[in-house]
Motif scaffolding. Structure first.
Motif, short mmCIF file in Angstrom:
data_model
loop_
_atom_site.label_atom_id
_atom_site.label_comp_id
_atom_site.label_asym_id
_atom_site.label_seq_id
_atom_site.Cartn_x
_atom_site.Cartn_y
_atom_site.Cartn_z
N SER A 1 0.78 -1.28 -0.17
CA SER A 1 0.05 0.12 -0.15
C SER A 1 0.93 1.40 -0.03
O SER A 1 0.55 2.18 -0.88
N GLU A 2 1.96 1.36 0.85
CA GLU A 2 2.76 2.60 0.88
C GLU A 2 3.49 2.70 -0.35
O GLU A 2 3.72 3.90 -0.98
N LYS A 3 3.89 1.55 -1.04
CA LYS A 3 4.81 1.67 -2.17
C LYS A 3 3.91 2.16 -3.27
O LYS A 3 4.39 3.13 -4.34
N LYS A 4 2.56 1.70 -3.62
CA LYS A 4 1.70 2.14 -4.29
C LYS A 4 1.30 3.72 -4.22
O LYS A 4 1.39 4.27 -5.23
N LYS A 5 1.03 4.00 -3.04
CA LYS A 5 0.74 5.31 -2.75
C LYS A 5 1.93 6.52 -3.05
O LYS A 5 1.52 7.60 -3.53
N LYS B 1 12.51 7.77 0.57
CA LYS B 1 11.48 6.88 0.58
C LYS B 1 11.82 5.36 1.01
O LYS B 1 11.09 4.73 1.27
N ALA B 2 13.00 5.02 0.14
CA ALA B 2 13.17 3.51 -0.06
C ALA B 2 13.68 3.18 1.41
O ALA B 2 13.37 2.00 1.76
N ALA B 3 14.32 4.00 2.26
CA ALA B 3 14.49 3.62 3.73
C ALA B 3 13.09 2.95 4.41
O ALA B 3 13.45 2.24 5.28
N ARG B 4 12.28 3.84 4.24
CA ARG B 4 10.97 3.51 4.65
C ARG B 4 10.55 2.05 4.41
O ARG B 4 9.81 1.14 5.02
N PHE B 5 10.64 1.80 2.94
CA PHE B 5 10.10 0.45 2.33
C PHE B 5 11.10 -0.49 2.94
O PHE B 5 10.47 -1.47 3.12
N LEU C 1 9.79 -1.60 6.36
CA LEU C 1 8.49 -2.39 6.24
C LEU C 1 9.04 -3.82 5.69
O LEU C 1 8.29 -4.86 6.19
N ALA C 2 10.04 -3.94 4.71
CA ALA C 2 10.29 -5.37 4.06
C ALA C 2 10.99 -6.00 5.34
O ALA C 2 10.78 -7.21 5.36
N SER C 3 11.62 -5.32 6.15
CA SER C 3 12.29 -6.11 7.03
C SER C 3 11.22 -6.73 8.18
O SER C 3 11.30 -7.86 8.81
N LYS C 4 10.47 -5.77 8.30
CA LYS C 4 9.08 -6.19 9.39
C LYS C 4 8.44 -7.55 8.85
O LYS C 4 8.32 -8.43 9.40
N VAL C 5 8.44 -7.60 7.42
CA VAL C 5 7.74 -8.66 6.80
C VAL C 5 8.64 -9.80 7.05
O VAL C 5 8.20 -10.81 7.36
#
Length: 103
Positions: A22-26, A84-88, A91-95
């Motif tokens: 969702s965040e990546k699409k936004k 922004k990639a830092a935030r992604f 989130l990827a690490s959390k996944v």
């Protein structure tokens, strides 16, 4: 093989993975639309109108300014995406940590 399929399904269905998507699409969809509109505006405006033929400063026309701004836009979008990639990545690490089981 069946185990990896169930792992994949659980990851895809996890709340953290859905948040990442969702965040990546936004971010990516509006930025991509902006990029293509800005990028194709120069050839369209120079081919079908004379609006960019007006002088900006001295003998420099708005077409040259617009062309230069495309380089600026590319660098700015790269820097914004890098931030922004830092935030992604978070989130990827959390996944990855949850392994799809952290609902």
């Amino acid at each position: 093989m069946a185990n990896s399929e169930s792992d994949y399904t659980s990851v895809v269905q996890s709340a953290s993975f859905q948040t990442l998507l969702s965040e990546k699409k936004k971010f990516i969809i509006p930025v991509t639309i902006f990029f293509f509109c800005f990028y194709f505006a120069l050839p369209v405006l120079t081919s079908y109108t004379t609006v960019l033929n007006n002088k900006f400063i001295g003998s420099i026309t708005w077409a040259w300014v617009f062309a230069f701004l495309q380089f600026v836009m590319t660098w700015v979008l790269c820097m914004v995406y890098s931030k922004k990639a830092a935030r992604f990545d978070e989130l990827a690490s959390k996944v990855i940590q949850e392994g799809g089981h952290g609902e």
